[in-house]
Structure formats: C-alpha cells, structure tokens
Design an enzyme around this catalytic site. Structure first.
Site, mmCIF file in Angstrom:
data_model
loop_
_atom_site.group_PDB
_atom_site.id
_atom_site.type_symbol
_atom_site.label_atom_id
_atom_site.label_comp_id
_atom_site.label_asym_id
_atom_site.label_seq_id
_atom_site.Cartn_x
_atom_site.Cartn_y
_atom_site.Cartn_z
ATOM 1 N N GLU A 200 43.533 49.802 71.427
ATOM 2 C CA GLU A 200 42.298 50.863 71.632
ATOM 3 C C GLU A 200 41.865 51.713 70.430
ATOM 4 O OE1 GLU A 200 43.537 53.247 75.329
ATOM 5 O OE2 GLU A 200 44.297 51.326 76.244
ATOM 6 N N GLU B 189 45.025 45.385 79.325
ATOM 7 C CA GLU B 189 45.277 46.542 80.132
ATOM 8 C C GLU B 189 44.170 46.882 80.902
ATOM 9 O OE1 GLU B 189 46.404 50.458 78.506
ATOM 10 O OE2 GLU B 189 47.589 49.541 77.056
#
Ligand SMILES: *[C@@H]1O[C@H](CO)[C@@H](O)[C@H](O)[C@H]1NC(C)=O
Ligand SMILES: *[C@@H]1O[C@H](CO)[C@@H](O)[C@H](O)[C@H]1NC(C)=O
Ligand SMILES: [Ca+2]
Length: 481
Positions: free
Chosen positions: A330, A420
C-alpha cells in the site's frame, strides 16, 4: 441537506443514442444501420441527493456538472435501461480540483466499488471498471466516499470479452528454488479458471473452518513483530510457526511486513511505538536515508532490519515453504513511512530489499508480490512476479476497476491477486465480470468476523462455490505439473 431534482435520465440515455452521431459515440459500419456503442448520461440530469448542479468551471458537457459532495450520503443516482443482462465498461468524467479523492460506485444497491479520482485542474475521464446491467432499469449511484470532486457525466460502453492472458512462464529470480517454481507453476495453471480462498492469520483461517466447514487455501501472516524496533520493546511472534503449520497441512503461504520504522518513533500518547509503521508515528525519512547511502547510520539500520527479516524468511525456506512475499504494501497511499516520501524513494527501498534478500541472503523461496496500482510506483518487471491490490469496499463485489488497472500495469504478463480485502468477493460476480483475481485474502479482526463486511451466508456461499479453491481442493499442488 441538499436539493433533489427529479429528472431521471432514462429517456436522456435513449435519446442520446439517437443523437449520438454528433457526440461521437456511434460507430457506423459501411452499408449498415448505425450500431450504438456507448451510452452517455449527464450527471446534471440525474437524481441528485445532497448535491447540486453548477456551471462555473468551464469544459463540462451538457448543461452543467454536479458538485456539493461533502457528506457521506451525498450522491447522484442514474437510471440506466438495458435490454439484456450485459457487461459494460464504465467511465466517469470528473474534475479533481480539490486534489486526489475517492468515490464509490454502487450498482443496483449492491457492491460498493471504490474509484480513485486523481487530482486534475480540468474535466477528464477515468475508467471505473465494469458494471453488469440487468434487463430492465438499473440504478447506478456515485456516492460521496471522500467527497470534494465534480462529476460531469458517465459513459457505458459494451465490454469486450476478456482477452487471453499472457503470463510470464518464469519467476523473476533466475535462481528461484524448486519450491517457488512449483508454486508459480501451480498458480499459473489455475489463473483465470479458479480463485484461491485466503485469510489473514492462521487463527482466522481456522475460524472460517468453524463457520463454513472449509479451510482457506492460502493463509497470510505478518512479520510485524519481528521488526527490530518492536523486538527491542518486547514483542514476540508466532507468524513463522503459523505459516509452517499451514504449509504442512498442504496450504499456500503469503507473508507481509508492517515494517516498524527502525528509528525516529514518536512514541507519544497518540502515536505509540507499536504504530511505528504509520507515517504519522515516525519522522524516519526514507528518501533522505536512501539518498545518503550505505555510509549513513539510518541506512545501516534499514539493513539491520532487512537482515532480521531474512532470518525469519530463512526459517520458512528451511521448512520447505515457498513464500508469496509482499513487502512495502500500500505504498502509494502514503500512510506507511515507506510510501510517505513518494514513489522514487519507495522503489529504491524495494530494490534494496530485493538485492539484500535475493542477492546477498540467497533467499530463493520468494515469489515477489507488488502491491500498488499506480504506474509511477511500479518497481519494474525485473523484480516483480505478481501484481496485487488491497481493496476495502463493502458488498462482496468483483473489484473490477482495480483488476483492470493491474492488467494494464503488467500488460497482462503478471498474475494478479487481491492481497487484502475487507469483503470476500462473490464468485458468481467474479465469473460474470471475468475478474480473474488469483486469490483473495480477507483481513482479520473486524472484517472477517463482521457481518457488515462478510455475512455468514456470504461466507458460506463463497467457501462452497465451485469457482473457489479451498485447502482440501489444492492438496498436491507442490507436485502438480
Ligand atoms: C433496446 O431495444 C429496443 C427495441 O428493440 C431498441 O430500439 C433499442 O435500441 C435497444 N436499446 C439498447 C440500448 O440496446
Ligand atoms: C536518522 O533518522 C532519525 C529519525 O528520523 C533522525 O532524527 C536522524 O537525524 C537520522 N540520522 C541520520 C544520520 O541521518
Ligand atoms: Ca454534464
């Protein structure tokens, strides 16, 4: 609360098809009746809730654009007719004059698709993935999410069937060991045909077994508590043992690392030392450190940390575990320190990780998983095996916008995973949208155990579906040809 104008755009959309030659959305084949290829709907003609029509920024189409997104319930509702169940590509024309924002697209009150609006000064179009229209009237909502953007119009174009993938046959590390090669061979063999079920943390994987009777094929663990700046404050971890347990029962293992910054932790009431992977909790400067180079004390600390993680990855290697290794996740969000100083420093750090783990430590059991979508953050084909995204959107949707962006990023040569997710994707949707995520992995506490994200009925549907591979169905993958 805002105003509501009741003009629906059903007729508008159909009329547009008739007028479309002047708007460039009709393709006329020679000697044939024109074929409608796109439907355009002006935002200002849709049903507005908490939002309003404006005209001050030039460059809009139609009679204006919609502004006033500043509360959670603010939205635009389009009514869209369709003669059949059919998949369309959706683009949104918007202006991002208040900076980068995120919106939510909701089709027929179902899944929530998060779409990134990059900062712009003028109106521009962005791909918003696909929508599967039903026969009859469909509703498509653009809902606030971050708010603070302007919407001009949307366009729906019939989606072309997904082209055949062209996935690289070899891992990027030419010295990859037989376990990593076997894993990659197996992953390639199922790509586009099935999805691997996955769960963050062994304990939550076992919880799914009690809920659905099926165990996830993939378990992800986090090396967070092996970070030296946590270990020196007393943390311990069983992540490696948990990964080996799952491997020994025939499962696939993914590893991420919430890397607690090596130094510079604020350790205040608001930002405790154990939050030290967040940008807000440290003044560790990755750009300055990478620029300073190997003689700098902080660079030395980066190496110390990577070497500490190498110890754990070697324990996995020695137990015969190939690892879907997802470091620096991320990054483009900038909420973690490794992404806080922009793409260049992050890519340099990724290069250092690769060189240290593969080149120096000879860790050849790693399959390298990159986890950002934006092209300027991409470390390059030479050090990435699999592309992935983390998607937190409710409604168990297929996440087609992110999947399509990753297809573009990797020119369809890299496998693509939903590393995720908050909500497990419904397999029927994945198939209808042809979003060929290789695996999904649901985050643990407050997502997998939260009915707003994953209801017991949806979990059962996902885990019992033929398209979804569970632990019992992947046995023998290590020797599959
Ligand atoms: C839907 O069907 C009608 C009647 O057959 C046709 O005129 C119209 O163009 C079709 N619309 C679309 C969007 O395909
Ligand atoms: C190392 O990082 C810390 C935390 O950001 C900073 O205070 C310190 O000045 C840095 N040291 C060097 C030698 O760059
Ligand atoms: Ca408009």
């Amino acid at each position: 609360m805002g105003t509501t104008t009741g003009i629906t755009n059903v007729l508008r959309g159909l009329a547009l098809a008739a007028l479309a030659t002047t708007r460039g959305v009709v393709s006329a084949k020679p000697c044939q009746v024109p074929v409608v290829t796109a439907m355009l709907f002006e935002a200002e003609d849709a049903l507005l809730t908490g939002t309003r029509v404006e005209t001050s920024l030039a460059g809009y189409t139609g009679s204006g654009y919609v502004a006033g997104f500043d509360e959670g319930t603010d939205k635009i509702t389009f009514s869209i007719p369709s003669n059949a169940t059919k998949l369309y590509d959706l683009t949104i024309r918007y202006a991002g004059i208040y900076g980068e924002k995120r919106t939510s697209v909701v089709l027929n009150s179902g899944a929530n698709t998060e779409v990134l609006f990059p900062a712009t000064e003028a109106f521009t179009s962005v791909s918003a993935g696909q929508v599967l229209l039903n026969e009859g009237t469909n509703t498509l909502e653009i809902v606030n999410n971050w708010g603070w953007y302007l919407v001009d119009s949307i366009t729906l174009t019939p989606a072309a069937p997904r082209a055949a993938h062209n996935i690289n046959t070899a891992l990027v590390n030419p010295a990859a060991d037989t376990t990593a090669q076997a894993l990659y061979r197996y992953l390639r063999s199922i790509y586009g045909k099935k999805i691997l079920s996955g769960q963050q943390d062994l304990s939550w994987a076992n919880y799914i077994a009690t809920q659905t009777g099926k165990t996830p094929a993939l378990v992800a663990v986090d090396l967070i508590d092996y970070s030296p700046s946590r270990v020196e404050r007393g943390t311990t971890s069983t992540a490696v043992e948990d990964a080996i347990t799952h491997h020994n029962r025939g499962g696939i293992v993914s590893v991420l690392w919430h890397w607690n910054a090596p130094t510079g932790l604020y350790d205040t009431e608001e930002n405790k030392w154990w939050s030290g992977f967040y940008t807000r909790a440290t003044d560790f400067d990755v750009a300055a450190t990478m620029a300073a180079g190997p003689t700098n004390a902080n660079y030395t600390l980066l190496i110390r940390d990577i070497d500490a993680i190498a110890v754990q990855l070697k324990r996995l290697r020695d137990a015969g575990v190939p690892v879907l290794w997802r470091p620096l996740h991320e990054a483009e969000g900038a909420w973690f320190w490794w992404g806080a100083k922009g793409p260049e420093a992050c890519k340099q750090l990724y290069g250092l990780l690769y060189e240290r783990l593969v080149g120096y430590h000879k860790l050849n059991n790693l399959v390298w998983v990159w986890n950002s979508i934006a092209a300027d953050w991409y470390p390059g084909d030479a050090t990435v095996d699999i592309l992935s995204a983390d998607v937190y959107a409710q409604g168990n949707g297929p996440m087609s916008v992110q999947y399509d962006q990753l297809i573009k990023l990797g020119v369809d040569k890299k496998l693509i995973a939903a590393a995720e997710v908050g909500a497990a994707p419904l397999p029927s949707q994945l198939q209808a949208y042809e979003t060929h995520w290789l695996w999904f992995c649901v985050w643990g506490d407050t997502f997998i155990n939260n009915a707003e994200w994953n209801s017991p009925a949806v979990l059962k549907e996902v885990y019992e579906h033929d398209y979804v591979l569970t632990l019992d169905e992947i046995q023998g993958w290590r020797t599959a040809s």
